[in-house]
Design a protein around this motif. Structure first.
Motif, PDB file in Angstrom:
ATOM      1  N   HIS A   1     -11.811   9.488   2.086  1.00  5.82           N
ATOM      2  CA  HIS A   1     -10.437   9.647   1.630  1.00  5.82           C
ATOM      3  C   HIS A   1     -10.445   9.614   0.109  1.00  5.82           C
ATOM      4  CE1 HIS A   1      -9.022   8.959   5.752  1.00  5.82           C
ATOM      5  NE2 HIS A   1      -9.946   8.020   5.794  1.00  5.82           N
ATOM      6  N   PHE A   2      -9.398  10.152  -0.504  1.00  5.98           N
ATOM      7  CA  PHE A   2      -9.385  10.228  -1.960  1.00  5.98           C
ATOM      8  C   PHE A   2      -7.960  10.155  -2.482  1.00  5.98           C
ATOM      9  CE2 PHE A   2      -8.761  14.614  -0.597  1.00  5.98           C
ATOM     10  CZ  PHE A   2      -7.764  15.066  -1.454  1.00  5.98           C
ATOM     11  N   SER A   3      -7.875   9.917  -3.786  1.00  2.00           N
ATOM     12  CA  SER A   3      -6.615  10.008  -4.509  1.00  2.00           C
ATOM     13  C   SER A   3      -6.950  10.562  -5.887  1.00  2.00           C
ATOM     14  CB  SER A   3      -5.949   8.635  -4.628  1.00  2.00           C
ATOM     15  OG  SER A   3      -4.699   8.729  -5.310  1.00  2.00           O
ATOM     16  N   LEU A   4      -6.103  11.474  -6.370  1.00  2.47           N
ATOM     17  CA  LEU A   4      -6.361  12.189  -7.619  1.00  2.47           C
ATOM     18  C   LEU A   4      -5.164  12.041  -8.548  1.00  2.47           C
ATOM     19  CD1 LEU A   4      -8.123  14.314  -9.226  1.00  2.47           C
ATOM     20  CD2 LEU A   4      -6.816  16.076  -8.008  1.00  2.47           C
ATOM     21  N   SER A   5      -5.445  11.885  -9.839  1.00  3.39           N
ATOM     22  CA  SER A   5      -4.362  11.776 -10.819  1.00  3.39           C
ATOM     23  C   SER A   5      -4.828  12.367 -12.137  1.00  3.39           C
ATOM     24  CB  SER A   5      -3.967  10.311 -11.022  1.00  3.39           C
ATOM     25  OG  SER A   5      -2.870  10.193 -11.918  1.00  3.39           O
ATOM     26  N   HIS A   6      -3.881  12.908 -12.901  1.00  2.98           N
ATOM     27  CA  HIS A   6      -4.220  13.373 -14.244  1.00  2.98           C
ATOM     28  C   HIS A   6      -2.995  13.294 -15.132  1.00  2.98           C
ATOM     29  CE1 HIS A   6      -2.511  17.354 -13.101  1.00  2.98           C
ATOM     30  NE2 HIS A   6      -3.182  17.200 -11.989  1.00  2.98           N
ATOM     31  N   ALA A   7      -3.239  13.025 -16.395  1.00  4.46           N
ATOM     32  CA  ALA A   7      -2.214  12.973 -17.424  1.00  4.46           C
ATOM     33  C   ALA A   7      -2.778  13.684 -18.637  1.00  4.46           C
ATOM     34  CB  ALA A   7      -1.863  11.524 -17.754  1.00  4.46           C
ATOM     35  N   ASP A   8      -1.946  13.937 -19.625  1.00  3.09           N
ATOM     36  CA  ASP A   8      -2.425  14.637 -20.810  1.00  3.09           C
ATOM     37  C   ASP A   8      -3.657  13.934 -21.367  1.00  3.09           C
ATOM     38  OD1 ASP A   8      -0.535  16.601 -20.713  1.00  3.09           O
ATOM     39  OD2 ASP A   8       0.798  15.701 -22.203  1.00  3.09           O
ATOM     40  N   GLY A   9      -4.788  14.638 -21.327  1.00  2.00           N
ATOM     41  CA  GLY A   9      -6.008  14.109 -21.922  1.00  2.00           C
ATOM     42  C   GLY A   9      -6.913  13.327 -21.000  1.00  2.00           C
ATOM     43  N   CYS A  10      -6.520  13.107 -19.738  1.00  2.16           N
ATOM     44  CA  CYS A  10      -7.331  12.273 -18.845  1.00  2.16           C
ATOM     45  C   CYS A  10      -7.198  12.751 -17.403  1.00  2.16           C
ATOM     46  CB  CYS A  10      -6.887  10.815 -18.941  1.00  2.16           C
ATOM     47  SG  CYS A  10      -7.910   9.644 -18.016  1.00  2.16           S
TER      48      CYS A  10
ATOM     49  N   ALA B   1      -8.636  11.579 -13.332  1.00  4.80           N
ATOM     50  CA  ALA B   1      -9.235  10.444 -12.628  1.00  4.80           C
ATOM     51  C   ALA B   1      -9.066  10.617 -11.127  1.00  4.80           C
ATOM     52  CB  ALA B   1      -8.590   9.135 -13.075  1.00  4.80           C
ATOM     53  N   CYS B   2     -10.029  10.097 -10.374  1.00  2.00           N
ATOM     54  CA  CYS B   2      -9.903  10.085  -8.913  1.00  2.00           C
ATOM     55  C   CYS B   2     -10.688   8.917  -8.342  1.00  2.00           C
ATOM     56  CB  CYS B   2     -10.354  11.403  -8.287  1.00  2.00           C
ATOM     57  SG  CYS B   2     -12.120  11.712  -8.331  1.00  2.00           S
ATOM     58  N   VAL B   3     -10.300   8.522  -7.135  1.00  2.00           N
ATOM     59  CA  VAL B   3     -11.044   7.517  -6.379  1.00  2.00           C
ATOM     60  C   VAL B   3     -11.415   8.112  -5.030  1.00  2.00           C
ATOM     61  CG1 VAL B   3     -10.156   5.424  -7.468  1.00  2.00           C
ATOM     62  CG2 VAL B   3      -8.846   6.486  -5.619  1.00  2.00           C
ATOM     63  N   VAL B   4     -12.566   7.688  -4.518  1.00  2.00           N
ATOM     64  CA  VAL B   4     -13.055   8.108  -3.207  1.00  2.00           C
ATOM     65  C   VAL B   4     -13.416   6.850  -2.436  1.00  2.00           C
ATOM     66  CG1 VAL B   4     -14.803   9.421  -1.948  1.00  2.00           C
ATOM     67  CG2 VAL B   4     -13.943  10.276  -4.147  1.00  2.00           C
ATOM     68  N   SER B   5     -12.999   6.801  -1.170  1.00  2.00           N
ATOM     69  CA  SER B   5     -13.263   5.619  -0.357  1.00  2.00           C
ATOM     70  C   SER B   5     -13.309   6.007   1.112  1.00  2.00           C
ATOM     71  CB  SER B   5     -12.164   4.569  -0.576  1.00  2.00           C
ATOM     72  OG  SER B   5     -12.331   3.457   0.281  1.00  2.00           O
ATOM     73  N   ARG B   6     -13.933   5.154   1.910  1.00  2.00           N
ATOM     74  CA  ARG B   6     -13.885   5.344   3.356  1.00  2.00           C
ATOM     75  C   ARG B   6     -12.653   4.687   3.960  1.00  2.00           C
ATOM     76  NH1 ARG B   6     -18.518   7.776   4.755  1.00  2.00           N
ATOM     77  NH2 ARG B   6     -20.345   7.441   3.423  1.00  2.00           N
ATOM     78  N   HIS B   7     -11.866   4.049   3.129  1.00  2.00           N
ATOM     79  CA  HIS B   7     -10.590   3.474   3.565  1.00  2.00           C
ATOM     80  C   HIS B   7      -9.467   4.398   3.103  1.00  2.00           C
ATOM     81  CE1 HIS B   7     -12.171  -0.510   4.834  1.00  2.00           C
ATOM     82  NE2 HIS B   7     -13.092  -0.237   3.929  1.00  2.00           N
ATOM     83  N   GLU B   8      -8.544   4.695   3.983  1.00  2.00           N
ATOM     84  CA  GLU B   8      -7.491   5.664   3.668  1.00  2.00           C
ATOM     85  C   GLU B   8      -6.495   5.139   2.650  1.00  2.00           C
ATOM     86  OE1 GLU B   8      -4.219   8.519   5.944  1.00  2.00           O
ATOM     87  OE2 GLU B   8      -5.329   6.981   7.070  1.00  2.00           O
ATOM     88  N   ALA B   9      -6.179   3.858   2.719  1.00  2.00           N
ATOM     89  CA  ALA B   9      -5.106   3.309   1.889  1.00  2.00           C
ATOM     90  C   ALA B   9      -5.598   2.954   0.490  1.00  2.00           C
ATOM     91  CB  ALA B   9      -4.492   2.086   2.559  1.00  2.00           C
ATOM     92  N   VAL B  10      -5.972   3.971  -0.273  1.00  2.00           N
ATOM     93  CA  VAL B  10      -6.319   3.782  -1.679  1.00  2.00           C
ATOM     94  C   VAL B  10      -5.523   4.793  -2.497  1.00  2.00           C
ATOM     95  CG1 VAL B  10      -8.626   2.837  -1.293  1.00  2.00           C
ATOM     96  CG2 VAL B  10      -8.321   5.310  -1.497  1.00  2.00           C
ATOM     97  N   GLY B  11      -5.130   4.389  -3.693  1.00  2.00           N
ATOM     98  CA  GLY B  11      -4.371   5.285  -4.557  1.00  2.00           C
ATOM     99  C   GLY B  11      -4.694   5.018  -6.009  1.00  2.00           C
ATOM    100  N   ILE B  12      -4.538   6.051  -6.834  1.00  2.00           N
ATOM    101  CA  ILE B  12      -4.796   5.923  -8.263  1.00  2.00           C
ATOM    102  C   ILE B  12      -3.703   6.644  -9.037  1.00  2.00           C
ATOM    103  CG2 ILE B  12      -6.225   8.016  -8.416  1.00  2.00           C
ATOM    104  CD1 ILE B  12      -7.996   6.520 -10.437  1.00  2.00           C
ATOM    105  N   ASP B  13      -3.382   6.107 -10.194  1.00  2.00           N
ATOM    106  CA  ASP B  13      -2.462   6.786 -11.100  1.00  2.00           C
ATOM    107  C   ASP B  13      -2.896   6.532 -12.531  1.00  2.00           C
ATOM    108  OD1 ASP B  13       0.042   8.347 -11.500  1.00  2.00           O
ATOM    109  OD2 ASP B  13       0.635   6.555 -12.592  1.00  2.00           O
TER     110      ASP B  13
END
Length: 241
Positions: free
Chosen positions: A92-101, A103-115
């Protein structure tokens, strides 16, 4: 990758955007992703999209090296959360981006998030919080002097967004329906009575990839003490080869 790990990938555009990098990363994208990239009006947004979505593919293949970056395909759930459609995987994954950056996380657990957010942009912390945040968060911001109030505002914002991504609800769950408490000892969450969730099941972390960015990770794996976070230097050595 251990089963009980969150793999974190963070890249600053200024370190990624070397001569020829856009074309190299673009090759990893699907035809639909390339078409979407081409629709951006501003060049910086197009490049950021390419780097972010190539990062996701490369990150997944770093964790699952038997799959080529270009072989991943994605779909979205009921509330728009993206997930791996093929090949079949436990990732599972979560992806985020802002001006200049990016980022993402990858895990075998579904309930993960990044900002990740750009903290250098102008913002009116209190007036924005009054519109979107829980009363407890607003009161905390009222009691802080500048620039502490602005810093805490972005702490709250990134933590809230990371939680929503981990739940997969997007903005279908109102930002004032839950409150973050940030101290030197811990980061905690509380919920209004009508939100069915257990605050003890969540762990959060905050970091600053650069002086201009704030990043939050939400871990709802219910693992005792939270999942360890393994941070990977970006770009990966073979990312654009």
């Amino acid at each position: 990758m251990a089963d009980d790990t969150i793999d974190l990938f963070v890249g600053l555009i200024e370190t990624i955007d070397t001569p020829g990098a856009v074309d190299a990363y673009r090759q990893f994208l699907s035809a639909n992703e390339r078409a979407r990239a081409d629709r951006f009006m501003f060049e910086r947004h197009r490049r950021q999209y390419i780097f972010a979505h190539a990062m996701l593919r490369l990150a997944l293949s770093h964790v699952a090296p038997n799959v080529a970056p270009s072989d991943w395909s994605f779909d979205t759930g009921r509330y728009g959360r993206p997930f791996v459609a093929s090949p079949a995987t436990a990732l599972h994954f979560s992806l985020s981006h802002a001006d200049g950056c990016v980022a993402c996380v990858v895990s075998r657990h579904e309930a993960v998030g990044i900002d990740v957010e750009t903290v250098s942009r102008r913002v009116a912390p209190l007036s924005t919080a009054l519109r979107f945040f829980a009363p407890e968060e607003v009161e905390t911001l009222r009691g802080l002097p500048e620039p502490d109030a602005t810093q805490r505002f972005f702490d709250y914002w990134t933590l809230k967004e990371a939680y929503l991504k981990a739940r997969g609800f997007g903005l279908n769950l109102p930002l004032d329906g839950f409150a973050m408490q940030v101290s030197q000892k811990a980061i905690e969450i509380s919920f209004k009575p009508d939100i069915a969730d257990d605050p003890d099941g969540w762990r959060f972390s905050l970091s600053s990839p650069s002086p201009s960015h704030r990043l939050a990770i939400a871990d709802g794996s219910r693992t005792a003490g939270g999942l360890p976070i393994s941070r990977h230097a970006w770009p990966l050595q073979d990312a654009a080869e």
